[in-house]
Design a protein around this motif. Structure first.
Motif, short mmCIF file in Angstrom:
data_model
loop_
_atom_site.label_atom_id
_atom_site.label_comp_id
_atom_site.label_asym_id
_atom_site.label_seq_id
_atom_site.Cartn_x
_atom_site.Cartn_y
_atom_site.Cartn_z
N GLN A 94 41.81 20.62 -91.13
CA GLN A 94 40.36 21.35 -91.02
C GLN A 94 41.32 22.95 -90.24
N LEU A 95 40.96 23.53 -91.33
CA LEU A 95 41.16 24.53 -91.32
C LEU A 95 40.61 25.63 -90.88
N LEU A 96 40.60 26.51 -89.93
CA LEU A 96 39.96 27.30 -89.62
C LEU A 96 39.43 28.94 -89.55
N ILE A 97 38.64 29.61 -90.80
CA ILE A 97 38.49 31.22 -91.08
C ILE A 97 38.38 32.18 -89.46
N MET A 98 38.48 32.95 -89.16
CA MET A 98 38.71 33.91 -87.93
C MET A 98 38.20 35.17 -88.75
N GLY A 99 37.81 36.06 -87.68
CA GLY A 99 38.00 37.37 -88.14
C GLY A 99 36.53 37.35 -89.57
N ALA A 104 31.20 37.77 -92.24
CA ALA A 104 30.65 38.82 -93.12
C ALA A 104 29.07 38.46 -93.99
N ASP A 105 29.54 36.41 -93.68
CA ASP A 105 28.22 36.01 -94.33
C ASP A 105 27.44 35.73 -93.00
N THR A 106 27.86 36.01 -91.96
CA THR A 106 26.87 34.88 -90.14
C THR A 106 26.69 36.41 -89.84
N LEU A 107 27.39 37.10 -89.11
CA LEU A 107 26.84 38.60 -88.61
C LEU A 107 26.38 39.69 -88.81
N ASP A 198 33.40 27.79 -83.18
CA ASP A 198 32.36 28.27 -82.56
C ASP A 198 31.97 29.36 -82.01
N LEU A 199 30.53 29.73 -81.42
CA LEU A 199 30.47 31.51 -80.72
C LEU A 199 31.31 31.57 -79.75
N GLU A 200 31.42 31.21 -79.03
CA GLU A 200 32.52 31.49 -77.50
C GLU A 200 33.61 31.63 -77.75
N ASP A 201 34.15 30.65 -78.40
CA ASP A 201 35.56 30.54 -79.40
C ASP A 201 35.90 32.44 -80.31
N ALA A 202 34.50 32.03 -80.62
CA ALA A 202 34.32 33.44 -81.52
C ALA A 202 34.65 34.70 -81.37
N VAL A 203 34.20 34.95 -79.89
CA VAL A 203 33.92 36.01 -78.34
C VAL A 203 35.13 36.14 -78.47
N LEU A 204 35.89 35.16 -77.57
CA LEU A 204 37.58 35.52 -76.83
C LEU A 204 38.48 35.79 -78.11
N LEU A 205 38.13 34.86 -79.37
CA LEU A 205 39.48 35.33 -79.92
C LEU A 205 39.21 36.82 -80.75
N VAL A 206 38.33 37.48 -81.03
CA VAL A 206 38.27 38.83 -80.97
C VAL A 206 38.53 39.73 -79.94
N SER A 221 35.53 45.96 -86.01
CA SER A 221 35.82 44.85 -85.35
C SER A 221 35.38 44.60 -83.78
N TYR A 222 34.57 46.07 -83.06
CA TYR A 222 33.86 46.27 -82.09
C TYR A 222 31.33 45.84 -82.88
N LEU A 223 31.83 46.28 -83.66
CA LEU A 223 30.86 45.66 -84.07
C LEU A 223 30.61 44.20 -84.89
N ASP A 224 31.68 43.85 -84.99
CA ASP A 224 31.87 42.17 -85.24
C ASP A 224 31.38 41.27 -83.26
N LEU A 225 32.01 41.93 -82.46
CA LEU A 225 32.04 41.63 -80.29
C LEU A 225 30.34 41.98 -80.75
N ARG A 226 29.63 43.16 -81.58
CA ARG A 226 28.75 43.64 -80.66
C ARG A 226 27.23 42.44 -81.97
N GLU A 227 27.59 41.90 -82.60
CA GLU A 227 26.68 40.89 -82.39
C GLU A 227 26.69 39.83 -82.81
N LEU A 228 27.99 39.00 -82.19
CA LEU A 228 28.17 38.41 -81.64
C LEU A 228 27.29 37.90 -80.28
N MET A 229 28.22 39.10 -79.49
CA MET A 229 27.15 39.07 -77.95
C MET A 229 25.73 39.81 -78.37
N THR A 230 25.15 39.86 -78.60
CA THR A 230 23.93 39.94 -79.13
C THR A 230 23.04 38.63 -79.34
N GLY A 231 24.37 37.93 -80.28
CA GLY A 231 23.74 36.52 -81.33
C GLY A 231 22.69 36.59 -82.63
#
Length: 324
Positions: A94-99, A104-107, A198-206, A221-231
């Protein structure tokens, strides 16, 4: 009418840019800055396909941004397809991809909008050496320099660096890191062993990454965070749901990232004022003195293009932000 650099950024960083002319924008300053910030591909797409007449941008600026966009598409496809070939048949892990590689394919509506300069992965510490050895079979060799950005190891095939992380919250919070793995979602396109947070974990990892970089990282990085926070409303992905604010705040407290979350969301609110009100419930309840310190030393300078620089005692501030 003159248009500021920050206003140019807001228009060209939007997935639905407002119509209008950018004739008076500071193109000489914006183009080089946007390329350095990882913003050029999305900006180019907006100018070429979303804004009538290229929003009156000069031809040289459009040509330069378009060349970056084309290169980003090809580079992302090459890196991600090659990575898929390496890990597609890996089983039993179980290996996790971050960042960026997870976003790129989800946000982003197009994978080329989000440059993927490297692949960041979160592993259990016992899996780091084994996975590095597995990647060595695919021509990924250890980088000669000391690992940066808090990674345990960095390997590369000469084109794509892969950063391997473990115990990202510190050795004393391994239970919290285990929770990241337990909540992770499969990335089936990369085979049975690859997951993403998962979503909340991704927000905090950013937020953690931004804090560790002293908020001196590409504004992408702020665009990543923007899209995570807006769902991720432009997508129909694993991140396309509202953030559970209560869970986010509870987890930020457990991870000792309340200051980092406050700082990152406060910067986000300044960069995108239309989000400010919706972000307020997710701001941790810090002491007034702490809020004022973070605003003065980090939030305000980091919200101005090209203004952020290391402040005196920045290493101490970084530890304060990351709970270390």
């Amino acid at each position: 009418m003159a248009i500021s650099l920050i206003d140019t950024f807001r228009v060209l960083a939007s997935f639905d840019p407002p119509r209008g002319s950018l004739r008076g924008a500071p193109w000489e300053a914006y183009v080089d800055w946007a390329i350095a910030q990882g913003l050029a591909p999305l900006a180019s797409y907006n100018l070429e396909y979303r804004l009538a007449g290229g929003a009156d941008a000069p031809e040289w600026a459009r040509d330069r941004l378009l060349s970056i966009y084309s290169g980003s598409v090809n580079d992302n496809v090459m890196k991600l397809v090659n990575f898929k070939r390496c890990v597609d048949e890996l089983e039993g892990r179980q290996l996790l991809i971050m960042g960026g590689a997870a976003f790129a394919d989800t946000l982003y509506p197009h994978v080329g909008f989000r440059p993927v300069l490297e692949i960041s992965m979160l592993l259990r510490r016992m899996d780091v050496d084994a996975f590095a050895g597995y990647l060595a079979q695919h021509q990924f060799r250890p980088e000669p320099d000391e690992p940066a950005h808090g990674a345990v190891k960095v390997v590369s095939d000469g084109r794509t660096p892969i950063f391997l992380y473990a115990d990202v919250l510190g050795a004393e919070r391994r239970t919290e890191v285990q929770g990241i793995f337990e909540r992770a979602k499969p990335m089936k396109m990369y085979g049975p062993s690859i997951f993403r947070p998962d979503l909340e974990d991704a927000v905090l990892l950013v937020c953690l990454e931004q804090a560790r970089e002293g908020y001196q990282m590409p504004w992408l990085s702020y665009l990543d965070l923007r899209e995570l926070m807006t769902g991720a409303t432009s997508m129909g992905s694993v991140y396309s749901r509202p953030v559970n604010v209560a869970v986010l705040l509870e987890r930020a407290k457990a991870w000792r990232l309340e200051r980092a979350l406050y700082t990152s969301l406060s910067i986000l609110a300044r960069l995108f004022p239309s989000m400010a009100e919706s972000l307020k419930p997710a701001l941790p309840p810090l002491r007034r003195a702490t809020r004022e310190l973070l605003e003065r030393l980090v939030v305000i300078p980091a919200s101005e293009p090209g203004k952020m620089s290391h402040v005196r005692g920045s290493e101490r501030l970084r530890r304060l932000l990351t709970g270390q």
